[in-house]
Design an enzyme around this catalytic site. Sequence first.
Site, short mmCIF file in Angstrom:
data_model
loop_
_atom_site.label_atom_id
_atom_site.label_comp_id
_atom_site.label_asym_id
_atom_site.label_seq_id
_atom_site.Cartn_x
_atom_site.Cartn_y
_atom_site.Cartn_z
N SER A 240 0.82 -1.22 0.00
CA SER A 240 0.00 0.00 0.00
C SER A 240 0.86 1.27 0.00
O SER A 240 2.03 1.24 0.41
CB SER A 240 -0.89 0.01 1.25
OG SER A 240 -0.07 0.11 2.40
N GLU A 263 7.09 -0.20 -4.39
CA GLU A 263 6.15 -0.22 -5.52
C GLU A 263 4.77 -0.22 -4.88
O GLU A 263 4.42 -1.13 -4.13
CB GLU A 263 6.43 -1.46 -6.35
CG GLU A 263 5.79 -1.43 -7.70
CD GLU A 263 4.64 -2.39 -7.74
OE1 GLU A 263 3.51 -1.91 -7.50
OE2 GLU A 263 4.86 -3.57 -7.98
N CYS A 300 -1.38 -4.71 -9.21
CA CYS A 300 -0.98 -3.30 -9.19
C CYS A 300 -1.23 -2.64 -10.54
O CYS A 300 -1.28 -1.42 -10.64
CB CYS A 300 0.49 -3.18 -8.80
SG CYS A 300 1.53 -4.37 -9.64
P1 NAP Z 1 0.46 -3.20 3.27
O1 NAP Z 1 -0.54 -2.90 4.29
O2 NAP Z 1 1.19 -2.07 2.66
O3 NAP Z 1 1.51 -4.23 3.92
C1 NAP Z 1 2.65 -4.72 3.23
C2 NAP Z 1 3.73 -5.09 4.24
O4 NAP Z 1 4.22 -3.89 4.84
C3 NAP Z 1 3.23 -5.95 5.38
O5 NAP Z 1 4.28 -6.81 5.77
C4 NAP Z 1 2.95 -4.94 6.47
O6 NAP Z 1 3.04 -5.48 7.75
C5 NAP Z 1 4.04 -3.92 6.24
N1 NAP Z 1 3.65 -2.58 6.68
C6 NAP Z 1 2.52 -1.92 6.35
N2 NAP Z 1 2.51 -0.69 6.91
C7 NAP Z 1 3.66 -0.59 7.61
C8 NAP Z 1 4.23 0.43 8.42
N3 NAP Z 1 3.60 1.57 8.63
N4 NAP Z 1 5.42 0.20 8.99
C9 NAP Z 1 6.05 -0.98 8.80
N5 NAP Z 1 5.56 -1.98 8.06
C10 NAP Z 1 4.38 -1.80 7.46
O7 NAP Z 1 -0.18 -4.01 2.06
P2 NAP Z 1 -1.08 -5.31 2.05
O8 NAP Z 1 -1.14 -5.96 3.36
O9 NAP Z 1 -0.54 -6.08 0.93
O10 NAP Z 1 -2.53 -4.82 1.60
C11 NAP Z 1 -3.22 -3.74 2.15
C12 NAP Z 1 -3.72 -2.83 1.04
O11 NAP Z 1 -2.60 -2.38 0.27
C13 NAP Z 1 -4.61 -3.49 0.00
O12 NAP Z 1 -5.94 -3.57 0.39
C14 NAP Z 1 -4.41 -2.56 -1.17
O13 NAP Z 1 -5.21 -1.43 -1.04
C15 NAP Z 1 -2.96 -2.15 -1.08
N6 NAP Z 1 -2.06 -2.94 -1.98
C16 NAP Z 1 -1.75 -2.45 -3.19
C17 NAP Z 1 -0.94 -3.17 -4.03
C18 NAP Z 1 -0.58 -2.66 -5.36
O14 NAP Z 1 0.14 -3.37 -6.06
N7 NAP Z 1 -1.01 -1.53 -5.78
C19 NAP Z 1 -0.41 -4.41 -3.64
C20 NAP Z 1 -0.75 -4.89 -2.38
C21 NAP Z 1 -1.57 -4.15 -1.57
P3 NAP Z 1 1.72 -6.04 8.49
O15 NAP Z 1 1.04 -6.95 7.53
O16 NAP Z 1 2.26 -6.71 9.68
O17 NAP Z 1 0.88 -4.84 8.79
#
Ligand code: NAP
Length: 507
Positions: A240, A263, A300
Amino acid sequence: MITGKNCIAGEFSANGEVEFKTINPKLNKENPTTFVEVTKEEIEKAVDAAWDAFKVYRSVPGKQRAAFLNAIADEIQALDQELIDTYTKESGLPEGRAIGERGRTMNQLRSFAKLVETEDWRSNTFDAAEPDRKPMPKEDLRKTMIPLGPVAVFGASNFPLAYSTAGGDTASALAAGCPVIVKSHPMHAGTSELVASAIVKAVEKTGMPKGVFSSINGGIQAGVDLVNHPKVKAVGFTGSITGGRALFDIAAKREEPIPVFAEMGSINPVIITPDAISKRGGEIAKTYAGSITLGTGQFCTNPGLLLTIKNDHTEGFIAELAKETIALDPQCMLHPNIKSGYEKKEADVTSQSGVEVVGKVDADLEPNYAASAVATVSGREFLANPKLHQEVFGPFSLVVQCKDDAELLQIIEGLEGQLTGTLIAEENDTINLIEVVDALQNRVGRIIYNGVPTGVEVCPSMQHGGPYPASTDSRFTAVGVHAINRWVRPVSYQSFPQSLLPEHLKG
Ligand code: NAP
């Protein structure tokens, strides 16, 4: 067998007290394995081991690093059905996708292996000495690329194999000569542990230093600790905007700031000209319904924004697109949190002023299945409302009806950075395509002509990264062999004797 432990430099350990389980989103219930979150001491051990390994691994000849990468691919293949079953149980993605993604992961490893078999990838440059040059002699100068040091990789939720434990970030960093510490994505910790065990076997078989690879289970704090660690020298992330930006800011505030190659979000604008709609609107609607819903929209490169210029055919086209989209069988999302995130963002966009939902799946769905939807809004409303520019991660697309060419250009020029931009047009189109391409190329990393943005070919000419917030550094790609350039820096050797030069700079 999956143990639920962390993989610290070849040893599996579970010293922590915090436990968690992954979820089978199709069944909407927990998978049986209990995973143990990493402790601060285990992180310390993994990073220290990576730092020690770096001192050796950075000088391991390319051919041996290639053998290591090929061995990882072989060991992933050897995991066989256990890997495929774990992947499908933790992601809700079908077996065909698991097999395809495993193939892509192995191909990536093998393509980086091929790249580093020779030293050409380092872009070595030589400037001969000119001792007699006037007024000043010129020194002998030779420039090459050297690895940055240990890299922290965050596994992606939407690519449990190809952008996770042994995915593109890990493969390119190991190819460059950097040890890797993966923070596995908590949604597919079992898939990650299996792949980690394959890497450990490859380390042993090819005689690499044990600290060259570790993989940890943990929450946000574990990721923050990793990025803050002084011996970590770069970060790879897919996820995200919130997560990527938080890690980027942490890395920038360190005493020694380090690069974060994140990314992140993208809505991947698609410009469909009125000529294209009037000549082949039905065909475009069918193709785009497939692209919007591919992988339940969890790519993405998902086409979240379609831009058109309103004419007599536009309404019919949008109705057809909505009909084709909702006719496709609803699919399971990766995780209950991803599903609730989709519903929240879809509702946020569709509740904005001027937005009309043209079609949305209206059926009793299983808990983690997504209702695909298509909505439309005028160019004027879109320009006025930044909420309409946000990524809705899932099977959703917003069709914007511009009043004329000028409004279309204004919208393209005002978009945030994107991974891709697509132009659907006719050869002798009545709109000025050069102006559109010019505006679009300034906002994106890859421009597609008469195609769909989903489906990312892994090859040297692929650019996967774009202006912020698509990625944190648009000069680099996360896909294809040029991804190795994220983990190296240039160094010049001036007036060096042959005996002290690296092997590939001698002569
Ligand atoms: P995410 O929330 O960004 O998490 C990805 C990784 O980063 C996880 O290991 C997470 O840990 C860690 N993380 C997140 N926020 C952090 C912070 N503030 N400090 C340290 N580490 C952090 O992504 P996601 O779990 O894949 O999905 C959540 C949302 O992200 C989706 O619903 C979507 O909207 C978006 N997403 C977009 C794409 C794209 O390609 N555009 C791809 C994937 C996701 P934890 O899991 O322990 O929190």
